[in-house]
Design a protein around this motif. Structure first.
Motif, PDB file in Angstrom:
ATOM      1  N   UNK A 107      42.981  31.788  30.913  1.00 43.72           N
ATOM      2  CA  UNK A 107      42.066  32.898  30.645  1.00 43.72           C
ATOM      3  C   UNK A 107      42.620  34.184  31.255  1.00 43.72           C
ATOM      4  N   UNK A 108      42.464  35.280  30.522  1.00 37.15           N
ATOM      5  CA  UNK A 108      42.921  36.607  30.969  1.00 37.15           C
ATOM      6  C   UNK A 108      41.796  37.614  30.756  1.00 37.15           C
ATOM      7  N   UNK A 109      41.793  38.675  31.537  1.00 32.21           N
ATOM      8  CA  UNK A 109      40.818  39.752  31.353  1.00 32.21           C
ATOM      9  C   UNK A 109      41.052  40.442  30.013  1.00 32.21           C
ATOM     10  N   UNK A 110      42.324  40.758  29.726  1.00 32.82           N
ATOM     11  CA  UNK A 110      42.674  41.317  28.426  1.00 32.82           C
ATOM     12  C   UNK A 110      42.768  42.830  28.349  1.00 32.82           C
ATOM     13  N   UNK A 111      42.155  43.535  29.295  1.00 25.90           N
ATOM     14  CA  UNK A 111      42.194  45.006  29.271  1.00 25.90           C
ATOM     15  C   UNK A 111      42.086  45.523  30.692  1.00 25.90           C
ATOM     16  N   UNK A 112      42.965  45.033  31.553  1.00 24.67           N
ATOM     17  CA  UNK A 112      42.831  45.293  32.982  1.00 24.67           C
ATOM     18  C   UNK A 112      43.557  46.569  33.381  1.00 24.67           C
ATOM     19  N   UNK A 160      45.422  46.258  47.426  1.00 23.01           N
ATOM     20  CA  UNK A 160      44.193  45.473  47.540  1.00 23.01           C
ATOM     21  C   UNK A 160      43.694  45.035  46.175  1.00 23.01           C
ATOM     22  N   UNK A 161      43.765  45.935  45.195  1.00 20.16           N
ATOM     23  CA  UNK A 161      43.317  45.603  43.835  1.00 20.16           C
ATOM     24  C   UNK A 161      44.180  44.495  43.233  1.00 20.16           C
ATOM     25  N   UNK A 162      45.488  44.542  43.482  1.00 16.97           N
ATOM     26  CA  UNK A 162      46.388  43.514  42.956  1.00 16.97           C
ATOM     27  C   UNK A 162      46.040  42.150  43.549  1.00 16.97           C
ATOM     28  N   UNK A 163      45.693  42.117  44.834  1.00 16.28           N
ATOM     29  CA  UNK A 163      45.281  40.852  45.457  1.00 16.28           C
ATOM     30  C   UNK A 163      44.034  40.302  44.783  1.00 16.28           C
ATOM     31  N   UNK A 164      43.109  41.187  44.436  1.00 14.81           N
ATOM     32  CA  UNK A 164      41.889  40.741  43.751  1.00 14.81           C
ATOM     33  C   UNK A 164      42.186  40.285  42.321  1.00 14.81           C
ATOM     34  N   UNK A 188      38.422  48.077  37.333  1.00 21.33           N
ATOM     35  CA  UNK A 188      38.410  47.509  38.683  1.00 21.33           C
ATOM     36  C   UNK A 188      37.698  48.500  39.587  1.00 21.33           C
ATOM     37  N   UNK A 189      36.525  48.129  40.073  1.00 19.14           N
ATOM     38  CA  UNK A 189      35.727  49.008  40.918  1.00 19.14           C
ATOM     39  C   UNK A 189      35.871  48.568  42.370  1.00 19.14           C
ATOM     40  N   UNK A 190      36.134  49.524  43.247  1.00 20.57           N
ATOM     41  CA  UNK A 190      36.394  49.207  44.647  1.00 20.57           C
ATOM     42  C   UNK A 190      35.231  49.662  45.525  1.00 20.57           C
ATOM     43  N   UNK A 191      34.877  48.805  46.474  1.00 16.47           N
ATOM     44  CA  UNK A 191      33.807  49.154  47.410  1.00 16.47           C
ATOM     45  C   UNK A 191      33.366  47.958  48.222  1.00 16.47           C
ATOM     46  N   UNK A 192      33.002  48.203  49.467  1.00 13.29           N
ATOM     47  CA  UNK A 192      32.482  47.130  50.304  1.00 13.29           C
ATOM     48  C   UNK A 192      33.502  46.056  50.628  1.00 13.29           C
ATOM     49  N   UNK A 193      34.789  46.430  50.654  1.00 10.07           N
ATOM     50  CA  UNK A 193      35.822  45.477  51.005  1.00 10.07           C
ATOM     51  C   UNK A 193      36.177  44.487  49.914  1.00 10.07           C
ATOM     52  N   UNK A 194      35.702  44.715  48.706  1.00 10.27           N
ATOM     53  CA  UNK A 194      36.047  43.820  47.611  1.00 10.27           C
ATOM     54  C   UNK A 194      36.130  44.611  46.305  1.00 10.27           C
ATOM     55  N   UNK A 195      36.545  43.916  45.253  1.00  8.69           N
ATOM     56  CA  UNK A 195      36.660  44.550  43.945  1.00  8.69           C
ATOM     57  C   UNK A 195      35.666  43.935  42.975  1.00  8.69           C
ATOM     58  N   UNK A 196      35.131  44.770  42.105  1.00 11.56           N
ATOM     59  CA  UNK A 196      34.265  44.291  41.023  1.00 11.56           C
ATOM     60  C   UNK A 196      35.025  44.472  39.713  1.00 11.56           C
ATOM     61  N   UNK A 197      34.996  43.449  38.877  1.00 16.00           N
ATOM     62  CA  UNK A 197      35.674  43.511  37.579  1.00 16.00           C
ATOM     63  C   UNK A 197      34.632  43.676  36.477  1.00 16.00           C
ATOM     64  N   UNK A 198      34.905  44.593  35.568  1.00 13.29           N
ATOM     65  CA  UNK A 198      33.949  44.884  34.499  1.00 13.29           C
ATOM     66  C   UNK A 198      34.647  44.868  33.135  1.00 13.29           C
ATOM     67  N   UNK A 199      33.817  44.871  32.087  1.00  9.80           N
ATOM     68  CA  UNK A 199      34.257  44.998  30.693  1.00  9.80           C
ATOM     69  C   UNK A 199      35.231  43.883  30.289  1.00  9.80           C
ATOM     70  N   UNK A 234      35.895  53.687  40.545  1.00 10.84           N
ATOM     71  CA  UNK A 234      37.099  53.090  39.976  1.00 10.84           C
ATOM     72  C   UNK A 234      38.227  53.064  40.997  1.00 10.84           C
ATOM     73  N   UNK A 235      39.115  52.108  40.836  1.00 14.64           N
ATOM     74  CA  UNK A 235      40.271  51.990  41.719  1.00 14.64           C
ATOM     75  C   UNK A 235      41.124  53.264  41.635  1.00 14.64           C
ATOM     76  N   UNK A 236      41.492  53.798  42.787  1.00 13.47           N
ATOM     77  CA  UNK A 236      42.310  55.008  42.832  1.00 13.47           C
ATOM     78  C   UNK A 236      43.790  54.647  42.723  1.00 13.47           C
TER      79      UNK A 236
END
Length: 326
Positions: free
Chosen positions: A201-206, A107-111, A211-222, A96-98
């Protein structure tokens, strides 16, 4: 947790080599990658909506989003013998994003901005115009919360002997309630002035958990709360968590806005929307809502501390909001 997962996994192509428990789900190591299996209580239409949007995001280059896996019968959910329904979806092993790391936060905000930009390229479909895909607007939600706050105040006012929590509620109620009404009115006027043009469109629960961080990018879930609405609400939810963690650090807050703006420009209406979202005393309402739905005869000490902490941070929060207005 339901333990029928083994019979459910047999309904999917591929082999399962390892299963471990997650938060209300199972993380499955499979021949076709890491998957997440969990119970599902929603509708098929909702799943179809999410699948279509998430597939669209991947087509647009945002591949790190969880995606549903259809079973051997081509269905989006599988049913165990006892009737329990399950979904299987692609998963990620990143952390998870720290909220302690400023660089990671920016970085997470940019993603998030990249996610929103991609969302805007996915055309809204007519058959999505129902249910949870179109929840009540922000102003209507605020109006409901404000009514709940007022009911709690009325109840506490009628008590002769008040607890420390109740005294804290009454001490600053007018201040917070005034902010609530101002925010609600501001969003109502903003909505009337802009109409449907501001809705995407919105994620709704961000938040940091999604927001998972790793490998120079972010993964969005749920994406179970994904809907059509104000994208600034997504940014607000993430920023509020960060700002509370960092004592409403003004420099960090403005840096987050700049990081977002570099990817997806933040217009004057966006700033106005963000201002009213921050102005609304959401955490104060949450404490009152908890009190209203719990045992009023005893309120945990930590809830009293949370109310006191809100007041301590209030000055710094308002200072940040003045910066947003400027």
């Amino acid at each position: 947790m339901n333990d029928n997962y083994l019979e459910v996994l047999e309904q999917y192509e591929g082999e399962t080599t390892e299963v471990r428990r997650g938060r209300g789900a199972w993380i499955c190591e499979r021949s076709d990658g890491v998957k997440l299996l969990k119970e599902y209580r929603g509708t098929l239409k909702r799943l179809e909506f999410e699948e279509a949007v998430l597939a669209g995001l991947r087509t647009l280059g945002l591949e790190s989003v969880d995606q549903y896996v259809r079973n051997r019968e081509g269905e989006l959910f599988s049913t165990a013998e006892d009737g329990t329904r399950f979904i299987l979806k692609d998963w990620f092993t990143d952390r998870e994003c720290s909220l302690k790391d400023s660089r990671e936060i920016l970085g997470a905000v940019s993603w998030i901005a990249k996610l929103h930009r991609a969302f805007r390229q996915i055309p809204w479909q007519e058959d999505w115009n129902s249910g949870s895909m179109l929840p009540p607007g922000l102003a209507q939600e605020m109006q409901r919360h404000s009514r709940e706050m007022k009911r709690v105040r009325t109840f506490i006012s009628g008590k002769r002997k008040k607890s420390e929590f109740e005294l804290c509620v009454m001490q600053h109620f007018e201040e917070y309630y005034g902010q609530a009404l101002k925010a609600q009115k501001g969003l109502e006027l903003l909505g009337k002035g802009q109409g449907e043009d501001r809705l995407f469109l919105c994620h709704g629960d961000l938040n940091q958990h999604h927001i998972l961080m790793g490998g120079g990018q972010a993964a969005f879930i749920e994406f179970s709360q994904m809907h059509r609405g104000e994208q600034m609400e997504d940014l607000y939810h993430f920023m509020r968590k960060v700002m509370e963690k960092h004592g409403w650090n003004e420099h960090l807050g403005l840096s987050m806005l700049e990081s977002y703006d570099r990817i997806l420009p933040v217009g004057e209406q966006d700033k106005e929307c963000l201002y009213y979202l921050f102005l609304y005393p959401e955490k104060y309402w949450k404490q009152l809502n908890y009190y209203n739905n719990a045992n009023k005869a005893w309120v945990p000490e930590k809830n009293v501390e949370k109310l006191k902490s809100l007041q301590i941070q209030q000055e710094y929060k308002m200072q940040f909001l003045r910066k947003i207005q400027q």
